[in-house]
Design an enzyme around this catalytic site. Structure first.
Site, PDB file in Angstrom:
ATOM      1  N   LYS A 168       1.016  -1.014  -0.089  1.00  0.00           N
ATOM      2  CA  LYS A 168      -0.073   0.023   0.238  1.00  0.00           C
ATOM      3  C   LYS A 168       1.021   1.283   0.038  1.00  0.00           C
ATOM      4  O   LYS A 168       1.940   1.178   0.932  1.00  0.00           O
ATOM      5  CB  LYS A 168      -0.924  -0.233   1.121  1.00  0.00           C
ATOM      6  CG  LYS A 168      -1.629  -1.667   1.057  1.00  0.00           C
ATOM      7  CD  LYS A 168      -2.321  -0.914   2.522  1.00  0.00           C
ATOM      8  CE  LYS A 168      -4.121  -0.186   2.652  1.00  0.00           C
ATOM      9  NZ  LYS A 168      -4.683   0.212   4.082  1.00  0.00           N
TER      10      LYS A 168
HETATM   11  O1  G3P Z   1      -6.367   1.404   5.438  1.00  0.00           O
HETATM   12  C1  G3P Z   1      -8.243   2.917   5.357  1.00  0.00           C
HETATM   13  C2  G3P Z   1      -8.715   2.194   6.408  1.00  0.00           C
HETATM   14  O2  G3P Z   1      -8.352   1.067   7.167  1.00  0.00           O
HETATM   15  C3  G3P Z   1      -9.126   3.505   7.173  1.00  0.00           C
HETATM   16  O3  G3P Z   1     -10.865   3.094   7.602  1.00  0.00           O
HETATM   17  O4  G3P Z   1     -12.133   2.532   9.535  1.00  0.00           O
HETATM   18  O5  G3P Z   1      -9.953   4.364  10.061  1.00  0.00           O
HETATM   19  O6  G3P Z   1     -11.528   5.342   8.600  1.00  0.00           O
HETATM   20  P1  G3P Z   1     -10.922   3.689   9.100  1.00  0.00           P
END
Ligand code: G3P
Length: 225
Positions: free
Chosen positions: A86
């Site tokens: 990533k």
């Molecule tokens: O990798 C990005 C994703 O996991 C973000 O998720 O739930 O932290 O907004 P969140």
């Protein structure tokens, strides 16, 4: 459409994989930090759970492109050649993407908040682009619409890429993108748990059991009658 788990708690990953048709696991530095364990120890355990065919997503942290390339080599050496690296979709990240592309290393453009970022990552050769649906919503914008715009930009420009939409807070956000036919979504276990859970479903299943027990006796199934 692929369904991935956005998490690094291996107990949770095993539990979700046992019930749902899961294609892979995505992590990021914050998710790994929550596990409180050495990163490669966790990632290797996740690789064991999902097998060599499962897709594993691991983020590089280096601020410069050459550092990302070096990290990518280490990540693949530790977790297998099928892991995708990533890379944040920033100007330096795009430079790193071009280096990885030249070496045939699979990667995903992450930290995507705009359609233009997503388009550029796809054009740099990202196999996936990860818009953060709920975080975009929280900016007062429309995360599902931004994701659809990126999907359309990829399809209409004939790019060999697709979405791994991330950052979901509810089933509806996920379902809208499933309906739209995006390449993949990655969802946390707490949201996956809501996919097929409701008081109505539980009540329907209990009613079937009660009716059948009325016919054949308590605890009886189609094996006993
Ligand atoms: O990798 C990005 C994703 O996991 C973000 O998720 O739930 O932290 O907004 P969140």
């Amino acid at each position: 459409m692929k369904l991935c788990i956005d998490h690094a708690d291996t107990q949770e990953i095993r539990r979700i994989c046992a019930s749902y048709p899961i294609d892979g696991v995505s992590t990021n530095p914050s998710i790994l930090a929550k596990s409180g364990r050495p990163p490669y120890e966790v990632l290797k355990e996740i690789r064991e759970i999902i097998g060599n065919d499962g897709e594993l997503f691991v983020q590089a942290l280096s601020p410069d492109a050459e550092g990302v390339l070096a990290e990518a080599h280490r990540i693949l050496a530790e977790t297998g050649e099928r892991t995708l690296v990533k890379i944040p979709s920033t100007p330096e990240g795009f430079r790193a993407m071009k280096l990885l592309k030249a070496e045939g290393i699979r990667f995903i453009g992450t930290a995507v908040y705009t359609a233009m970022q997503g388009f550029l990552a796809a054009k740099c050769g990202a196999e996936y682009v990860a818009p953060y649906v709920n975080r975009i919503d929280n900016m007062g914008l429309d995360g599902v619409q931004v994701s659809k715009d990126i999907h359309d930009a990829i399809v209409r420009n004939g790019l060999d890429s697709g979405l791994l939409a991330a950052s979901f807070r509810n089933t509806q956000q996920v379902l809208e993108l499933i309906r739209y036919g995006v390449k993949a979504v990655t969802v946390s276990p707490d949201v996956i748990d809501c996919f097929a859970r409701s008081a109505e479903v539980d009540s329907a299943v209990m009613r079937f059991t009660r009716d059948f027990e009325g016919l054949c006796g308590v605890g009886k199934t189609m094996l006993d009658c």
